[in-house]
Design an enzyme around this catalytic site. Structure first.
Site, PDB file in Angstrom:
ATOM      1  CG  PHE A  76      -1.779  -1.254   1.302  1.00 46.93           C
ATOM      2  CD1 PHE A  76      -2.741  -1.571   0.345  1.00 46.93           C
ATOM      3  CD2 PHE A  76      -1.560  -2.145   2.339  1.00 46.93           C
ATOM      4  CE1 PHE A  76      -3.480  -2.744   0.440  1.00 46.93           C
ATOM      5  CE2 PHE A  76      -2.297  -3.315   2.434  1.00 46.93           C
ATOM      6  CZ  PHE A  76      -3.260  -3.624   1.476  1.00 46.93           C
ATOM      7  NE  ARG A  77       2.606   5.232  -3.875  1.00 46.85           N
ATOM      8  CZ  ARG A  77       3.653   5.189  -4.701  1.00 46.85           C
ATOM      9  NH1 ARG A  77       3.821   4.153  -5.525  1.00 46.85           N
ATOM     10  NH2 ARG A  77       4.536   6.173  -4.708  1.00 46.85           N
ATOM     11  CG  LEU A  78       1.423   2.357   4.019  1.00 45.03           C
ATOM     12  CD1 LEU A  78       0.591   1.730   5.132  1.00 45.03           C
ATOM     13  CD2 LEU A  78       1.347   3.880   4.083  1.00 45.03           C
ATOM     14  CG  HIS A  79       7.244   2.323  -0.320  1.00 48.50           C
ATOM     15  ND1 HIS A  79       6.623   1.147  -0.675  1.00 48.50           N
ATOM     16  CD2 HIS A  79       6.889   3.238  -1.268  1.00 48.50           C
ATOM     17  CE1 HIS A  79       5.937   1.328  -1.788  1.00 48.50           C
ATOM     18  NE2 HIS A  79       6.072   2.589  -2.164  1.00 48.50           N
TER      19      HIS A  79
END
Length: 204
Positions: free
Chosen positions: A182-185
């Site tokens: 979820f692009r929570l890199h």
């Protein structure tokens, strides 16, 4: 995994970047299909327009990140004019990226000679035969130049051209990125402060 290696989920706990980079590169050497040492090298031309191309990392340690090139090439000229550069490693299969930038130094004559001697004979001939980045009339012209230098250096050692050497990027900052759902890199940047590194965790 060695005691020094950090997993994807705990690399953010590392307190310095060089060993962490070494662990990630070692992983890439095991899992990337082609050229795990390939890196995008960014420079700037005299007008301030950015330029980027792929090169191969040939060494790294606490002093910096080293690659070799023809100093009369476009990238060679741009670096010599500014003595600054940036790199970006992207290992797609590992979902990891490392960016760094900083001042540039020229490697020592001894370092350049040692690496040049380690290259395959054909690559050493190529360093003489190719007028890198300059216009080429035909493919035949390049092949003719290779043939001429092959004859000239048919026996004995092949000396390193004066215009061929290495650059070392001395990073002022190094950033590590790892893909998460979820692009929570995860992103961690190390900033050099004298002989020490300051760590900053970043929003993705």
């Amino acid at each position: 995994m060695t005691e020094t290696q950090l997993t994807d989920h705990d690399f953010t706990e590392a307190d310095e970047p060089i060993r962490l980079f070494g662990d990630w590169l070692a992983d890439a050497e095991q899992k990337e299909i082609n050229d795990p040492s390939a890196v995008a090298l960014a420079t700037v031309d005299p007008e301030g327009l950015p330029n980027v191309r792929m090169v191969l990392l040939k060494g790294f340690d606490e002093k910096g990140f080293v690659f070799y090139t023809n100093f009369e090439s476009v990238k060679g000229g741009e670096i010599l004019a500014s003595m600054k550069a940036a790199m970006c490693f992207h290992w797609k299969s590992l979902r990891r990226q490392v960016r760094l930038r900083g001042a540039v130094e020229i490697v020592t004559q001894e370092e350049a000679d040692a690496y040049f001697e380690s290259r395959p004979r054909g690559s050493r001939i190529g360093a003489w035969a190719s007028k890198q980045s300059r216009p080429l009339e035909t493919r035949f012209a390049l092949e003719k130049s290779v043939a001429e230098y092959t004859t000239r250096h048919a026996i004995g050692t092949i000396p390193r051209p004066e215009y061929w050497s290495g650059f070392r990027i001395v990073p002022s900052e190094i950033e590590f990125w790892h893909d998460r759902p979820f692009r929570l890199h995860d992103r961690v940047r190390f900033e050099r402060e004298g002989d020490l590194w300051r760590k900053v965790r970043l929003y993705p």
